[in-house]
Design a protein around this motif. Sequence first.
Motif, PDB file in Angstrom:
ATOM      1  N   ASP A 252      31.048   7.019  27.559  1.00 49.04           N
ATOM      2  CA  ASP A 252      30.577   5.665  27.852  1.00 49.04           C
ATOM      3  C   ASP A 252      29.177   5.641  28.480  1.00 49.04           C
ATOM      4  N   ARG A 253      28.204   6.203  27.761  1.00 48.73           N
ATOM      5  CA  ARG A 253      26.811   6.078  28.182  1.00 48.73           C
ATOM      6  C   ARG A 253      25.894   6.321  26.995  1.00 48.73           C
ATOM      7  N   CYS A 254      24.637   5.943  27.139  1.00 52.36           N
ATOM      8  CA  CYS A 254      23.649   6.117  26.080  1.00 52.36           C
ATOM      9  C   CYS A 254      22.984   7.489  26.193  1.00 52.36           C
ATOM     10  N   PRO A 255      22.527   8.053  25.077  1.00 44.66           N
ATOM     11  CA  PRO A 255      21.840   9.350  25.125  1.00 44.66           C
ATOM     12  C   PRO A 255      20.429   9.209  25.689  1.00 44.66           C
ATOM     13  N   ARG A 256      19.955  10.272  26.355  1.00 47.05           N
ATOM     14  CA  ARG A 256      18.610  10.269  26.947  1.00 47.05           C
ATOM     15  C   ARG A 256      17.556  10.758  25.961  1.00 47.05           C
ATOM     16  N   ASP A 257      17.958  11.673  25.063  1.00 42.70           N
ATOM     17  CA  ASP A 257      17.041  12.240  24.077  1.00 42.70           C
ATOM     18  C   ASP A 257      17.880  12.818  22.939  1.00 42.70           C
ATOM     19  N   ILE A 258      17.217  13.458  21.965  1.00 47.27           N
ATOM     20  CA  ILE A 258      17.937  13.999  20.815  1.00 47.27           C
ATOM     21  C   ILE A 258      18.958  15.053  21.243  1.00 47.27           C
TER      22      ILE A 258
END
Length: 280
Positions: free
Chosen positions: A196-202
């Motif tokens: 339940d969170r968004c990615p910071r980078d690839i």
Amino acid sequence: MVGTAVAFSPGHISGYFRRVEGSDPRTTGSVGAGVVIDEGVRATVVPAAKTGVRVIRQGRVSTGSPPVEYALDRLGVTARVTTECRLPIGAGFGLSAAALLATLTAVNHLFDLGLSVDEVASRAHEAEVVHRTGLGDVAASRSGGVVCRMGPGIHADIARFYPDEPLYAVSLGPLPTASVLSSEEAMARIASAYPDRCPRDIADFCFLSRQFAERSGLIAPDVRKVLSACDAAKIPASMTMLGNGVFAAGNSAERVLSGFGEVYRLNVARRGAYLIEMRP
């Protein structure tokens, strides 16, 4: 008189998702993260007395597309549609959504329907949900980038960022999306596995996607072999959702994946669906 419209839509690799069940297709969809890719679907549309769809992939031709036919019928138009793609169909590259977005973008201009970009996307999303071919690909592919969808449908908040590094992918065959989306057991596992969170980078996108793939129980034996090879080479990788394939990042990814099939180099798309040309 203009007789042909041609449009393109990028595809979308979903890394992790959770279904959101609404009261109708507009409020049904998914949350999750993915990458909008520069490969996708080119649609050529010509007015016709009866709707017909041809699907061309690397010279191979098949006919019929229930989601596209449904969407045109809902608009009250009939046309001859040809969709073309390089990537394999049913392999987790969001090509069903891309075919709908490209086709409806072309139809909108060809028949002068006056639909907004939002309305085109709404029609495409409805067709996806009704036919269980996707939940969030349309919302993602409306624009480019690495995306994090924070609500269902096309009007929810979406965070996007645009890295320069490519992804590499290999397909091991199709995985019918509807078979997973129709399974209550699979949906329950997916819901509990959702990070339940968004990615910071690839790299973080690959990490969260892999965590999800492991916890959801969706990894097939053939996919496991590819992921194990990536692990051995310390390459960030995960399973395409929903597809029988693997995506990976990093300088050695192409070399490692090449041992399992044709490798596709995929750049992050900078834009969503667009009209290519109108011609007599």
